[in-house]
Structures are given as structure tokens and as C-alpha cells.
Write a protein that holds these residues in place. Structure first.
Motif, PDB file in Angstrom:
ATOM      1  N   ASN A  37       0.812  -1.233   0.000  1.00 39.71           N
ATOM      2  CA  ASN A  37       0.000   0.000   0.000  1.00 39.71           C
ATOM      3  C   ASN A  37       0.838   1.273   0.000  1.00 39.71           C
ATOM      4  OD1 ASN A  37      -2.430  -1.234  -0.160  1.00 39.71           O
ATOM      5  ND2 ASN A  37      -2.797  -1.273   2.051  1.00 39.71           N
ATOM      6  N   ARG A  38       2.122   1.180   0.229  1.00 43.58           N
ATOM      7  CA  ARG A  38       2.971   2.379   0.191  1.00 43.58           C
ATOM      8  C   ARG A  38       2.899   3.007  -1.194  1.00 43.58           C
ATOM      9  NH1 ARG A  38       6.103   4.802  -2.760  1.00 43.58           N
ATOM     10  NH2 ARG A  38       6.569   2.790  -3.671  1.00 43.58           N
ATOM     11  N   LYS A  39       2.623   4.294  -1.231  1.00 46.83           N
ATOM     12  CA  LYS A  39       2.598   4.984  -2.530  1.00 46.83           C
ATOM     13  C   LYS A  39       2.881   6.457  -2.326  1.00 46.83           C
ATOM     14  CE  LYS A  39      -2.419   5.788  -2.749  1.00 46.83           C
ATOM     15  NZ  LYS A  39      -2.505   7.255  -2.797  1.00 46.83           N
ATOM     16  N   THR A  40       3.255   7.116  -3.389  1.00 50.00           N
ATOM     17  CA  THR A  40       3.488   8.551  -3.349  1.00 50.00           C
ATOM     18  C   THR A  40       2.147   9.282  -3.363  1.00 50.00           C
ATOM     19  OG1 THR A  40       5.586   8.332  -4.505  1.00 50.00           O
ATOM     20  CG2 THR A  40       4.511  10.486  -4.623  1.00 50.00           C
ATOM     21  N   THR A  41       1.988  10.223  -2.431  1.00 44.77           N
ATOM     22  CA  THR A  41       0.782  11.051  -2.396  1.00 44.77           C
ATOM     23  C   THR A  41       1.135  12.460  -2.860  1.00 44.77           C
ATOM     24  OG1 THR A  41      -0.177   9.805  -0.566  1.00 44.77           O
ATOM     25  CG2 THR A  41      -0.958  12.057  -0.830  1.00 44.77           C
ATOM     26  N   ARG A  42       0.283  13.014  -3.722  1.00 46.44           N
ATOM     27  CA  ARG A  42       0.474  14.416  -4.128  1.00 46.44           C
ATOM     28  C   ARG A  42      -0.793  15.247  -3.907  1.00 46.44           C
ATOM     29  NH1 ARG A  42       2.751  11.389  -8.218  1.00 46.44           N
ATOM     30  NH2 ARG A  42       5.023  11.339  -8.185  1.00 46.44           N
ATOM     31  N   ASN A  43      -1.880  14.574  -3.526  1.00 46.12           N
ATOM     32  CA  ASN A  43      -3.122  15.295  -3.218  1.00 46.12           C
ATOM     33  C   ASN A  43      -3.255  15.435  -1.701  1.00 46.12           C
ATOM     34  OD1 ASN A  43      -4.190  13.696  -6.008  1.00 46.12           O
ATOM     35  ND2 ASN A  43      -4.735  15.844  -5.767  1.00 46.12           N
ATOM     36  N   GLY A 139       9.663  24.558  -7.117  1.00 48.42           N
ATOM     37  CA  GLY A 139       8.411  25.061  -7.687  1.00 48.42           C
ATOM     38  C   GLY A 139       7.285  24.049  -7.774  1.00 48.42           C
ATOM     39  N   GLN A 140       7.416  22.896  -7.141  1.00 48.67           N
ATOM     40  CA  GLN A 140       6.323  21.898  -7.203  1.00 48.67           C
ATOM     41  C   GLN A 140       5.239  22.299  -6.194  1.00 48.67           C
ATOM     42  OE1 GLN A 140       7.594  17.728  -8.066  1.00 48.67           O
ATOM     43  NE2 GLN A 140       9.602  18.459  -7.461  1.00 48.67           N
ATOM     44  N   GLU A 141       4.136  22.778  -6.762  1.00 52.42           N
ATOM     45  CA  GLU A 141       3.073  23.411  -5.985  1.00 52.42           C
ATOM     46  C   GLU A 141       2.488  22.500  -4.896  1.00 52.42           C
ATOM     47  OE1 GLU A 141       2.234  26.581  -7.335  1.00 52.42           O
ATOM     48  OE2 GLU A 141       1.173  26.942  -5.442  1.00 52.42           O
ATOM     49  N   TYR A 142       2.292  21.232  -5.230  1.00 50.34           N
ATOM     50  CA  TYR A 142       1.579  20.337  -4.306  1.00 50.34           C
ATOM     51  C   TYR A 142       2.277  20.205  -2.944  1.00 50.34           C
ATOM     52  CZ  TYR A 142       4.809  16.386  -5.045  1.00 50.34           C
ATOM     53  OH  TYR A 142       5.911  15.573  -5.070  1.00 50.34           O
ATOM     54  N   THR A 143       3.592  20.395  -2.936  1.00 44.90           N
ATOM     55  CA  THR A 143       4.319  20.244  -1.661  1.00 44.90           C
ATOM     56  C   THR A 143       3.863  21.293  -0.640  1.00 44.90           C
ATOM     57  OG1 THR A 143       6.148  21.697  -2.331  1.00 44.90           O
ATOM     58  CG2 THR A 143       6.387  19.352  -2.862  1.00 44.90           C
ATOM     59  N   TYR A 196       5.700  11.720   0.272  1.00 42.74           N
ATOM     60  CA  TYR A 196       6.292  11.916  -1.059  1.00 42.74           C
ATOM     61  C   TYR A 196       7.783  12.212  -0.967  1.00 42.74           C
ATOM     62  CZ  TYR A 196       5.909  16.858   0.274  1.00 42.74           C
ATOM     63  OH  TYR A 196       6.006  18.051   0.947  1.00 42.74           O
ATOM     64  N   THR A 197       8.470  11.920  -2.066  1.00 40.77           N
ATOM     65  CA  THR A 197       9.848  12.370  -2.293  1.00 40.77           C
ATOM     66  C   THR A 197       9.743  13.435  -3.378  1.00 40.77           C
ATOM     67  OG1 THR A 197      10.523  10.063  -2.108  1.00 40.77           O
ATOM     68  CG2 THR A 197      12.186  11.595  -2.921  1.00 40.77           C
ATOM     69  N   ALA A 198      10.514  14.495  -3.299  1.00 42.68           N
ATOM     70  CA  ALA A 198      10.518  15.461  -4.409  1.00 42.68           C
ATOM     71  C   ALA A 198      11.906  16.044  -4.594  1.00 42.68           C
ATOM     72  CB  ALA A 198       9.507  16.582  -4.171  1.00 42.68           C
ATOM     73  N   ALA A 199      12.143  16.497  -5.819  1.00 41.03           N
ATOM     74  CA  ALA A 199      13.401  17.176  -6.136  1.00 41.03           C
ATOM     75  C   ALA A 199      13.510  18.431  -5.264  1.00 41.03           C
ATOM     76  CB  ALA A 199      13.418  17.565  -7.606  1.00 41.03           C
ATOM     77  N   ILE A 200      14.731  18.804  -4.920  1.00 39.46           N
ATOM     78  CA  ILE A 200      14.908  19.967  -4.043  1.00 39.46           C
ATOM     79  C   ILE A 200      16.001  20.900  -4.553  1.00 39.46           C
ATOM     80  CG2 ILE A 200      14.015  19.143  -1.844  1.00 39.46           C
ATOM     81  CD1 ILE A 200      16.887  18.200  -1.184  1.00 39.46           C
TER      82      ILE A 200
END
Ligand SMILES: Cc1cc2nc3c(=O)[nH]c(=O)nc-3n(C[C@H](O)[C@H](O)[C@H](O)COP(=O)(O)O)c2cc1C
Length: 243
Positions: A37-43, A139-143, A196-200
Motif C-alpha cells: 500500500n505504500r505509494k506517493t501522495t500528491r493530493n 516550484g512543485q506546488e503540491y508540496t 512523497y519524495t521530491a526534487a529539491i
């Protein structure tokens, strides 16, 4: 992107023979269900805060200390965490950009693992905090709708104390951080918290925390927040799962 990507799985050439693996379906077992069930969430639900108790569990069971031992029969101490660490050094220090946590002022914090305390190092208004999240994630808005960003920084000097003459020393620090992130994501899954993981933008974050990146630098970011159960636009692609 250059043409079609290489295939999604790989077959080695020049194989001698093959044998089918023999596994039971574990998808109904609690632990394996968690893994699946592990997954990336962006919402994320930008109107909800995560609880301080959940944040504390995430911190303690991902980055916290659960035991000590002496290294090389000396007074040098090694700590036990839920993830492994190259050379048993645990050089990763976590800093938190707090945006939406109940009872916690928005700001930048350091998790002091020796004392199990969050040390506030920068205070922000709410608007400043969410803008920094957007900026730090290129610039990734969802974060900026999430609750907390965890910046995993490495005290290189602790790692290099042991691996001074090893060309793999730097990559070991990143591998350490990657182990910690996956542990954190599994705990998030258990607590029903999106992650989530995101570029930084490394240098912006190092400047903000006040780090000298030749001594201690940011190597990874992991974020989490309250899941938006009814998003208008779904930001997460759906996988066709086998079970
Ligand atoms: C090193 C790394 C960097 C990533 N960077 C981003 C990113 O910048 N933005 C983003 O939305 N997702 C990012 N992801 C998440 C991946 O897109 C995601 O893990 C992948 O699509 C698989 O989905 P899953 O995590 O739900 O299995 C990153 C993941 C990793 C491991």
C-alpha cells in the motif's frame, strides 16, 4: 527524452538456466499489505493539520534512537535506529519545515535525537512557510499543501571519520538517507498519512538552515501530510495492481 525508454524490466543475456521463484500470496498479511500500500501522495488537504502525536511517532520510529552500544570496545557510542547505517555511524540529521501540525508554530526545526526534542531554529508566518516549501521543491506546488517537509542532511565529517580513504564514502551517506525515507513512508502508510519524495534546491535549503555544505549538506527530502480523499484533480497515477 530520446525515443522510447528502455524496457520496464530487464533480461540478462547469456543466461545459463532459469527457475521460477516460489512465493505464496502474502497480500492479505498485515505487514505485506502495508508494503504493497505504500505509494506517493500528491493530493493533500490544505485545510487540515496533522497531529503532533503522529509527527512524534514518525520522528521517533524513523529518525529516533532506540538503543546504544560502544564501538570498538571504547567510549565511542553507536546508536540503534530502525534503519541500517553504513559503518554504524548514523550521520543523518533531520530538519523539518513545519507548515500544518496541530499545536506547532510554523517554522524550521531540528530534531534533537539525544533529547527527543524539536528545536525551533527559524520562525515563519504560515504564508512564508508554504512559499518556502514551493521554493525548496523547485516550484512543485503540491508540496505547499502538505504538512511537513523533512530535510535529511548528512554530517559528512562523521562519515568521513571512518571512511576517509574510501571513494564510496559520499554515496554511503545518500544510501543511508534513502533507507530512512522508506522507513518513514512505511510508517506514514500505517498511520494513513500521505508521503512523497521530491526534487529539491539544495543550496537554498542549506542557506536557510545555515549549513556549510562542505561539512553538513542536504541529501534528500521526504514530505508528508493529510491526504485529500476527494481531490478535484488526481495528481497520482493509478497502477494496475496485481493484487
Ligand atoms: C529519488 C526520487 C526523486 C523523486 N522526485 C520526485 C519529484 O521531484 N516530484 C514528484 O512528484 N515525485 C518524485 N518522486 C516520486 C516518484 O515519481 C514516485 O515514487 C514514482 O512515480 C512511483 O510511484 P510510487 O511512489 O507511488 O510507487 C521521486 C522519487 C524518488 C525515489
Amino acid at each position: 527524452m530520446d525515443g522510447r525508454p528502455p524496457l520496464h524490466y530487464h533480461e540478462h543475456s547469456n543466461i545459463i538456466s532459469s527457475i521460477k521463484i516460489d512465493y505464496e500470496d502474502k497480500s492479505q498479511d498485515d505487514f505485506f499489505k502495508l508494503l504493497l500500500n505504500r505509494k506517493t501522495t500528491r493530493n493533500f488537504d490544505k485545510n487540515k493539520k496533522m497531529s503532533f502525536k503522529d509527527l512524534s511517532i514518525l520522528l521517533k520510529y524513523t529518525y529516533g534512537i532506540h538503543g546504544t552500544r560502544s564501538l570498538y570496545d571504547s567510549d565511542i557510542v553507536s546508536v540503534k535506529k530502525t534503519s541500517p547505517s553504513g559503518g554504524d555511524l548514523h550521520p543523518t540529521e533531520v530538519y523539518l519545515l513545519v507548515m500544518r501540525v496541530e499545536g506547532l508554530k510554523e517554522g524550521m526545526y531540528h530534531y534533537n535525537t539525544g533529547k527527543d526534542e524539536l528545536s525551533l531554529i527559524k520562525e515563519y508566518s504560515f504564508d512564508e512557510a508554504v512559499e518556502k516549501a514551493r521554493l525548496f521543491s523547485a516550484g512543485q506546488e503540491y508540496t505547499s499543501f502538505s504538512s511537513v517537509m523533512f530535510f535529511l542532511t548528512t554530517r559528512y565529517y562523521r562519515n568521513y571519520w571512518k571512511y576517509r580513504k574510501n571513494s564510496a564514502a559520499y554515496s554511503v551517506t545518500i544510501r543511508d538517507a534513502a533507507h530512512l525515507c522508506q522507513t518513514m513512508y512505511l510508517i506514514c502508510t500505517k498511520l494513513n498519512i500521505g508521503c512523497y519524495t521530491a526534487a529539491i534546491n539544495h543550496s537554498n535549503i542549506e542557506d536557510e538552515i545555515g549549513l556549510n555544505p562542505f561539512k553538513q549538506g542536504v541529501v534528500m527530502m521526504a514530505g508528508c501530510g493529510v491526504i485529500d480523499e476527494n481531490p478535484t484533480i488526481l495528481l497520482e497515477p493509478k497502477f494496475n495492481k496485481f493484487n
